[in-house]
Design a protein around this motif. Sequence first.
Motif, mmCIF file in Angstrom:
data_model
loop_
_atom_site.group_PDB
_atom_site.id
_atom_site.type_symbol
_atom_site.label_atom_id
_atom_site.label_comp_id
_atom_site.label_asym_id
_atom_site.label_seq_id
_atom_site.Cartn_x
_atom_site.Cartn_y
_atom_site.Cartn_z
ATOM 1 N N VAL A 256 -15.490 0.320 4.165
ATOM 2 C CA VAL A 256 -15.193 0.721 5.546
ATOM 3 C C VAL A 256 -14.745 2.191 5.592
ATOM 4 O O VAL A 256 -14.811 2.837 6.639
ATOM 5 N N GLU A 257 -14.287 2.688 4.444
ATOM 6 C CA GLU A 257 -13.639 4.009 4.460
ATOM 7 C C GLU A 257 -14.552 5.173 4.860
ATOM 8 O O GLU A 257 -14.135 6.018 5.662
ATOM 9 N N PRO A 258 -15.796 5.272 4.336
ATOM 10 C CA PRO A 258 -16.591 6.464 4.689
ATOM 11 C C PRO A 258 -16.824 6.615 6.193
ATOM 12 O O PRO A 258 -16.644 7.706 6.753
ATOM 13 N N GLY A 259 -17.173 5.522 6.857
ATOM 14 C CA GLY A 259 -17.420 5.595 8.303
ATOM 15 C C GLY A 259 -16.153 5.936 9.069
ATOM 16 O O GLY A 259 -16.163 6.736 10.013
ATOM 17 N N LEU A 260 -15.042 5.335 8.632
ATOM 18 C CA LEU A 260 -13.762 5.597 9.281
ATOM 19 C C LEU A 260 -13.350 7.048 9.053
ATOM 20 O O LEU A 260 -12.825 7.717 9.956
ATOM 21 N N ASP A 261 -13.620 7.525 7.860
ATOM 22 C CA ASP A 261 -13.332 8.923 7.519
ATOM 23 C C ASP A 261 -14.093 9.854 8.472
ATOM 24 O O ASP A 261 -13.534 10.813 9.016
ATOM 25 N N ASP A 262 -15.377 9.552 8.711
ATOM 26 C CA ASP A 262 -16.185 10.378 9.633
ATOM 27 C C ASP A 262 -15.544 10.437 11.012
ATOM 28 O O ASP A 262 -15.412 11.496 11.619
ATOM 29 N N VAL A 263 -15.150 9.260 11.506
ATOM 30 C CA VAL A 263 -14.586 9.198 12.866
ATOM 31 C C VAL A 263 -13.248 9.944 12.929
ATOM 32 O O VAL A 263 -13.010 10.751 13.835
ATOM 33 N N LEU B 101 -12.144 1.395 18.530
ATOM 34 C CA LEU B 101 -13.275 1.297 17.603
ATOM 35 C C LEU B 101 -13.214 0.006 16.796
ATOM 36 O O LEU B 101 -12.138 -0.368 16.305
ATOM 37 N N ASP B 102 -14.358 -0.658 16.672
ATOM 38 C CA ASP B 102 -14.503 -1.777 15.736
ATOM 39 C C ASP B 102 -15.222 -1.230 14.504
ATOM 40 O O ASP B 102 -16.456 -1.164 14.490
ATOM 41 N N PRO B 103 -14.485 -0.811 13.479
ATOM 42 C CA PRO B 103 -15.138 -0.156 12.341
ATOM 43 C C PRO B 103 -16.079 -1.084 11.582
ATOM 44 O O PRO B 103 -17.072 -0.630 11.010
ATOM 45 N N PHE B 104 -15.791 -2.403 11.572
ATOM 46 C CA PHE B 104 -16.686 -3.323 10.852
ATOM 47 C C PHE B 104 -18.069 -3.316 11.492
ATOM 48 O O PHE B 104 -19.086 -3.319 10.816
ATOM 49 N N ALA B 105 -18.109 -3.308 12.815
ATOM 50 C CA ALA B 105 -19.397 -3.374 13.513
ATOM 51 C C ALA B 105 -20.029 -1.997 13.677
ATOM 52 O O ALA B 105 -21.241 -1.861 13.643
ATOM 53 N N ASP B 106 -19.198 -0.966 13.869
ATOM 54 C CA ASP B 106 -19.750 0.322 14.312
ATOM 55 C C ASP B 106 -19.530 1.484 13.358
ATOM 56 O O ASP B 106 -19.900 2.612 13.688
ATOM 57 N N ALA B 107 -18.897 1.265 12.236
ATOM 58 C CA ALA B 107 -18.705 2.407 11.329
ATOM 59 C C ALA B 107 -18.732 1.956 9.867
ATOM 60 O O ALA B 107 -18.079 2.545 9.027
ATOM 61 N N SER B 108 -19.489 0.902 9.584
ATOM 62 C CA SER B 108 -19.553 0.386 8.206
ATOM 63 C C SER B 108 -21.004 0.077 7.872
ATOM 64 O O SER B 108 -21.833 -0.074 8.783
ATOM 65 N N ASP C 281 -6.137 12.772 21.611
ATOM 66 C CA ASP C 281 -6.837 11.557 21.191
ATOM 67 C C ASP C 281 -5.951 10.604 20.388
ATOM 68 O O ASP C 281 -5.163 11.029 19.545
ATOM 69 N N LEU C 282 -6.126 9.328 20.663
ATOM 70 C CA LEU C 282 -5.514 8.267 19.850
ATOM 71 C C LEU C 282 -6.648 7.347 19.415
ATOM 72 O O LEU C 282 -7.573 7.099 20.194
ATOM 73 N N LEU C 283 -6.587 6.853 18.193
ATOM 74 C CA LEU C 283 -7.636 5.958 17.708
ATOM 75 C C LEU C 283 -7.055 4.563 17.490
ATOM 76 O O LEU C 283 -6.106 4.389 16.724
ATOM 77 N N PHE C 284 -7.605 3.566 18.197
ATOM 78 C CA PHE C 284 -7.171 2.179 18.058
ATOM 79 C C PHE C 284 -8.257 1.419 17.300
ATOM 80 O O PHE C 284 -9.438 1.457 17.687
ATOM 81 N N LEU C 285 -7.871 0.701 16.239
ATOM 82 C CA LEU C 285 -8.836 -0.010 15.406
ATOM 83 C C LEU C 285 -8.743 -1.515 15.656
ATOM 84 O O LEU C 285 -7.651 -2.102 15.588
ATOM 85 N N ILE C 286 -9.891 -2.115 15.910
ATOM 86 C CA ILE C 286 -9.931 -3.557 16.205
ATOM 87 C C ILE C 286 -11.122 -4.181 15.486
ATOM 88 O O ILE C 286 -11.943 -3.476 14.900
ATOM 89 N N ALA C 287 -11.222 -5.502 15.562
ATOM 90 C CA ALA C 287 -12.462 -6.187 15.194
ATOM 91 C C ALA C 287 -12.716 -7.204 16.295
ATOM 92 O O ALA C 287 -11.778 -7.851 16.765
ATOM 93 N N ASP C 288 -13.972 -7.326 16.667
ATOM 94 C CA ASP C 288 -14.293 -8.314 17.702
ATOM 95 C C ASP C 288 -14.497 -9.686 17.068
ATOM 96 O O ASP C 288 -15.496 -10.360 17.294
#
Length: 412
Positions: A126-133, A73-80, A37-44
Motif C-alpha cells: 500500500v505504501e508506494p501509492g500512499l506515498d504518491d498521494v 481516500l480508500d488506498p486499498f481500492a484507489d492507490a494500491s 489539505d487534510l488526508l483521511f484514510l478509509i476502506a469501503d
Amino acid sequence: MELRAYGIPMAISARPRVGLPAAATTDTAPGTTAPRDLLFLIADTGGGHRASAMAVAHCLATGEAGLWSVHVLDPFADASPAVVGRVVALYSPLIRHAPWVWGALFRATNSRAAVAALRGTVLRLVEPGLDDVITALHPDAVVSFHPLLNHPAAHVLQRLPGASIPLITVITDLVDVHAAWTYAGVDALVTGSPAALDACRRAGMAPERCFDLGLPVDARFLRHTPPARAQLRRRLGLGHDRFVVLLSGGGEGSGGLERRATALLDANLDLQVAVICGRNARLRRRLESLVADSRLVVAGFVDNMADWMGAADLVVTKAGPGAITEALSCELPLLLTSYLPGQERGNVDLVVGLGAGRYVPGIRDLVGAVAELSAPGSPALAAMRAALPHAARPHATAQIAGLVSRLARRRR
Ligand code: UDP
C-alpha cells in the motif's frame, strides 16, 4: 456548505487508479487564504469507516469553514496494486456467507507479532501509492479510520523529508480493539468507549496520546428538531400510522435480513418493515420480489440513514458500531440480532448494559421482542426510550474534529 469533489486527475504517478481523493471543503472567498489539505484514510469494507470519516470531514467543513480541504481516500481500492483491492473486496462475501472465517482471521491476526508481520509484508504494497498521494498533497495531517492503514501511513510519513505531518488514528470500533489499531507510531489515537481506551492503554499506547472521545456520528443523526415524522415517512414510502421496524445490516447488508424480515411480516403484527440492504444486491432483489406486501419497503445502499432512523420506531440490526452509535444519537431503541465475531461482541453488552436495546439472536426471540415493543403503550419500549438520552456521546464528532484541527495547525 457542501461537499465537492475535486476530481483532480493524478499527474504524479503512472500507477493506474491512483488519484487525488474527493475533497470536502467550502468555497474560499476571494482574497482569503486557500484551504489547507487534510488526508483521511478509509476502506469501503462495510460502511462504518467511510461514515466516521465523512462525519468528521463535514464537521470540519462546517465548523471551520474555508480552512480545510478534507480528502477522503480508500488506498486499498484507489492507490494500491489491483491484487490488494481484490483481496480486500473479499471482506463483503466473507462476512455475509462465512462470518466464522472472518472471526478466525480476526483472532489469528490479533497479536502484536501478527500485526508486525502484516506491516512488513502485505501492507508494504500500500505504501508506494500512499506515498504518491501524500507527496503530492502534502497534507497538514493524516487521519486513519482503518486499523491497517495507520501502519503504511506512518512508514510513508517517517520517510517524508521536511516538517513532520501528524498522524491520528480514529478507532471505528466501539469496545473490542484489534491489535492493529494500537500502533504506537501515531501522534494521537481516539477511542469509542472507556473500555476501548483501557484496551489501548493495556496494549502499550502512551496515555497522553489516547483520547476517549467516542465514535464520530454525522450531525444529521443529532438533529434536535427532526423533520416531522409524518413527512419523513411519506417521503420514504412508509405509511404514517403503523409502527415502523427498520432492518439494516451495515454497509454490506449482512446478518440474515431476509429471514428476519419475512418472519416479522408473517407474524401478523400491526407494523411495517423497512429493510436497508446496503450493497447486498441479491438480498434487495429477493426482498423486492415480496414487495406485493404493502407493509414492506426495501432500499439498497442509502445515503440518508438519518432519515430512515428518524422515521422508525425500532431498529433491528447487527451490532455494527456505526449503526449503534447512530441509533443512540437519534434515540432509537435497538434490537441486536447478530455480531461480527471479533470486533462486535462487546457492542452487544454495551447496548444491553445501557438499557437502550436487547440481544435477540433467534428468529423467535426477535418476533417476540418486536411483538412486545410494538404493542400500544409498551412499557418495555418506554423504558428503552427513557435510557436513550443518556446513552449517546453527542459531542464526539466535534471533539475529534477539534483534535485533528489542533494537531494540523501545530504543524504550520
Ligand atoms: N450505511 C449507509 N447506507 C446503507 C447502509 C449502511 O450509509 O445503505 C451506513 C450506516 O449508516 C453506518 C454504516 O454504514 O454509518 C455501517 O456501519 P456499521 O459500523 O454499523 O457496520 P459496517 O458496515 O461497518 O460493518
